[in-house]
Write an enzyme that holds these catalytic residues in place. Structure first.
Site, PDB file in Angstrom:
ATOM      1  N   LYS A   9       0.836  -1.197   0.000  1.00 40.36           N
ATOM      2  CA  LYS A   9       0.000   0.000   0.000  1.00 40.36           C
ATOM      3  C   LYS A   9       0.882   1.262   0.000  1.00 40.36           C
ATOM      4  CE  LYS A   9      -3.800  -2.481   2.311  1.00 40.36           C
ATOM      5  NZ  LYS A   9      -4.607  -2.633   3.548  1.00 40.36           N
ATOM      6  N   TYR A  49     -12.024  -2.740  -3.630  1.00 44.50           N
ATOM      7  CA  TYR A  49     -12.582  -2.926  -2.284  1.00 44.50           C
ATOM      8  C   TYR A  49     -14.118  -2.930  -2.284  1.00 44.50           C
ATOM      9  CZ  TYR A  49      -8.078  -2.663   0.170  1.00 44.50           C
ATOM     10  OH  TYR A  49      -6.816  -2.929   0.654  1.00 44.50           O
ATOM     11  N   PHE A  57     -15.464   2.556   7.319  1.00 41.56           N
ATOM     12  CA  PHE A  57     -14.091   2.972   7.000  1.00 41.56           C
ATOM     13  C   PHE A  57     -13.804   2.987   5.497  1.00 41.56           C
ATOM     14  CE2 PHE A  57     -13.995  -1.615   8.004  1.00 41.56           C
ATOM     15  CZ  PHE A  57     -13.432  -2.143   6.844  1.00 41.56           C
ATOM     16  N   ARG A  85      -0.976 -14.761   3.612  1.00 40.99           N
ATOM     17  CA  ARG A  85      -1.699 -14.058   4.690  1.00 40.99           C
ATOM     18  C   ARG A  85      -0.973 -14.230   6.032  1.00 40.99           C
ATOM     19  NH1 ARG A  85      -6.368 -10.799   3.791  1.00 40.99           N
ATOM     20  NH2 ARG A  85      -7.384 -11.750   5.586  1.00 40.99           N
ATOM     21  N   THR A  91      -4.996  -8.353  10.235  1.00 37.44           N
ATOM     22  CA  THR A  91      -5.383  -7.067   9.638  1.00 37.44           C
ATOM     23  C   THR A  91      -5.029  -5.888  10.533  1.00 37.44           C
ATOM     24  OG1 THR A  91      -7.240  -8.183   8.562  1.00 37.44           O
ATOM     25  CG2 THR A  91      -7.353  -5.777   8.686  1.00 37.44           C
ATOM     26  N   ARG A 102       3.053  -6.969   9.053  1.00 43.46           N
ATOM     27  CA  ARG A 102       2.323  -5.947   9.819  1.00 43.46           C
ATOM     28  C   ARG A 102       2.784  -5.916  11.280  1.00 43.46           C
ATOM     29  NH1 ARG A 102      -3.428  -7.650   7.174  1.00 43.46           N
ATOM     30  NH2 ARG A 102      -3.445  -6.242   5.376  1.00 43.46           N
ATOM     31  N   ASN A 112      -1.787  -0.224   7.299  1.00 46.12           N
ATOM     32  CA  ASN A 112      -1.221  -1.549   7.590  1.00 46.12           C
ATOM     33  C   ASN A 112      -0.371  -2.137   6.462  1.00 46.12           C
ATOM     34  OD1 ASN A 112      -3.358  -2.150   5.932  1.00 46.12           O
ATOM     35  ND2 ASN A 112      -4.311  -3.649   7.300  1.00 46.12           N
ATOM     36  N   HIS A 115      -1.585  -5.541   1.393  1.00 53.99           N
ATOM     37  CA  HIS A 115      -2.812  -6.317   1.156  1.00 53.99           C
ATOM     38  C   HIS A 115      -2.433  -7.669   0.577  1.00 53.99           C
ATOM     39  CE1 HIS A 115      -6.608  -7.614  -0.669  1.00 53.99           C
ATOM     40  NE2 HIS A 115      -5.900  -7.848  -1.758  1.00 53.99           N
ATOM     41  N   GLU A 126      -8.840 -10.625  -8.165  1.00 53.03           N
ATOM     42  CA  GLU A 126      -7.943  -9.472  -8.021  1.00 53.03           C
ATOM     43  C   GLU A 126      -6.821  -9.490  -9.061  1.00 53.03           C
ATOM     44  OE1 GLU A 126      -8.888  -9.068  -3.229  1.00 53.03           O
ATOM     45  OE2 GLU A 126      -6.874  -9.680  -3.839  1.00 53.03           O
TER      46      GLU A 126
HETATM   47  P1  RTP Z   1      -6.505  -6.385   3.004  1.00 54.21           P
HETATM   48  O1  RTP Z   1      -7.772  -6.643   2.207  1.00 54.21           O
HETATM   49  O2  RTP Z   1      -5.986  -4.967   2.870  1.00 54.21           O
HETATM   50  O3  RTP Z   1      -5.463  -7.428   2.839  1.00 54.21           O
HETATM   51  O4  RTP Z   1      -6.921  -6.484   4.515  1.00 54.21           O
HETATM   52  P2  RTP Z   1      -7.700  -7.620   5.231  1.00 54.21           P
HETATM   53  O5  RTP Z   1      -8.285  -8.609   4.266  1.00 54.21           O
HETATM   54  O6  RTP Z   1      -6.767  -8.140   6.260  1.00 54.21           O
HETATM   55  O7  RTP Z   1      -8.872  -6.790   5.905  1.00 54.21           O
HETATM   56  P3  RTP Z   1     -10.284  -6.298   5.335  1.00 54.21           P
HETATM   57  O8  RTP Z   1     -11.283  -6.571   6.390  1.00 54.21           O
HETATM   58  O9  RTP Z   1     -10.529  -6.817   3.955  1.00 54.21           O
HETATM   59  O10 RTP Z   1     -10.055  -4.731   5.286  1.00 54.21           O
HETATM   60  C1  RTP Z   1      -9.385  -4.146   4.209  1.00 54.21           C
HETATM   61  C2  RTP Z   1      -8.554  -3.010   4.717  1.00 54.21           C
HETATM   62  O11 RTP Z   1      -9.405  -1.987   5.243  1.00 54.21           O
HETATM   63  C3  RTP Z   1      -8.739  -1.323   6.306  1.00 54.21           C
HETATM   64  N1  RTP Z   1      -9.557  -1.421   7.501  1.00 54.21           N
HETATM   65  N2  RTP Z   1      -9.780  -0.422   8.307  1.00 54.21           N
HETATM   66  N3  RTP Z   1     -10.694   1.213  10.411  1.00 54.21           N
HETATM   67  C4  RTP Z   1     -11.047  -0.047  10.397  1.00 54.21           C
HETATM   68  O12 RTP Z   1     -11.717  -0.560  11.254  1.00 54.21           O
HETATM   69  C5  RTP Z   1     -10.564  -0.864   9.290  1.00 54.21           C
HETATM   70  N4  RTP Z   1     -10.839  -2.142   9.098  1.00 54.21           N
HETATM   71  C6  RTP Z   1     -10.210  -2.500   7.963  1.00 54.21           C
HETATM   72  C7  RTP Z   1      -7.406  -2.001   6.500  1.00 54.21           C
HETATM   73  O13 RTP Z   1      -6.401  -1.260   5.796  1.00 54.21           O
HETATM   74  C8  RTP Z   1      -7.613  -3.356   5.869  1.00 54.21           C
HETATM   75  O14 RTP Z   1      -6.401  -3.923   5.448  1.00 54.21           O
END
Ligand code: RTP
Length: 148
Positions: A9, A49, A57, A85, A91, A102, A112, A115, A126
């Site tokens: 990112k 996304y 968020f 992962r 996350t 991370r 973070n 991705h 993707e």
């Molecule tokens: P990613 O898609 O970036 O690999 O992350 P992930 O699967 O571990 O998490 P996901 O739930 O898909 O969330 C995507 C990205 O959104 C941001 N986020 N912010 N403020 C918040 O509560 C919050 N929750 C998620 C994070 O940058 C996360 O990686």
């Protein structure tokens, strides 16, 4: 062989973590099958996304992803989606184990660093979005030393 989509990112790129992150995937034994540095449009980030569009968020997440160049990659290898992962970590960096990307390099969930696709199905989707031209076709010479 399984493939995953990994994106460093904008914070990871700005902080000079590209080499470190690529090194972790290379040293694990995975094969780099696609690599590009690019700044994406808002509509592209929203598409990537789209599953999170109802989350509170979402707006901040999109602003973050379009704030600078990202490093988009395809990595290949046995169980690369789940292992990728694990290399990345939880996350929320407050819950990521030390030794994960991370866990070692991030503090805030909204910064973070990286991705990684969360399933084989997401990876296919993707990779299709980010690499419509497909992966680079080359055969890693280390396979016999990585896989039995
Ligand atoms: P990613 O898609 O970036 O690999 O992350 P992930 O699967 O571990 O998490 P996901 O739930 O898909 O969330 C995507 C990205 O959104 C941001 N986020 N912010 N403020 C918040 O509560 C919050 N929750 C998620 C994070 O940058 C996360 O990686």
């Amino acid at each position: 062989m399984e493939q995953t989509f990994i994106m460093i990112k904008p914070d990871g790129v700005q902080r000079g973590l590209v080499g470190e992150i690529i090194g972790r995937f290379e040293k694990k034994g995975f094969t780099l099958k696609g690599l590009k540095l690019l700044t994406v449009e808002r509509s592209f980030a929203e598409k990537h996304y789209e599953d999170l569009s109802s989350k509170p968020f979402f707006g901040g997440l999109v602003e973050y992803i379009i704030s600078g160049p990202v490093c988009a990659m395809i990595w290949e290898g046995k169980k690369v989606v789940t292992t990728g992962r694990k290399i990345i970590g939880a996350t929320n960096p407050a819950e990521s184990a030390p030794g994960t990307i991370r866990g070692d390099y991030a503090i805030d969930i909204g910064r973070n660093v990286i991705h990684g696709s969360d399933s084989v199905e997401s990876a296919t989707k993707e990779i299709g979005l980010w690499f419509p031209e497909g992966p680079v076709n080359w055969q890693s010479s280390v396979h016999h030393w990585v896989y039995e």
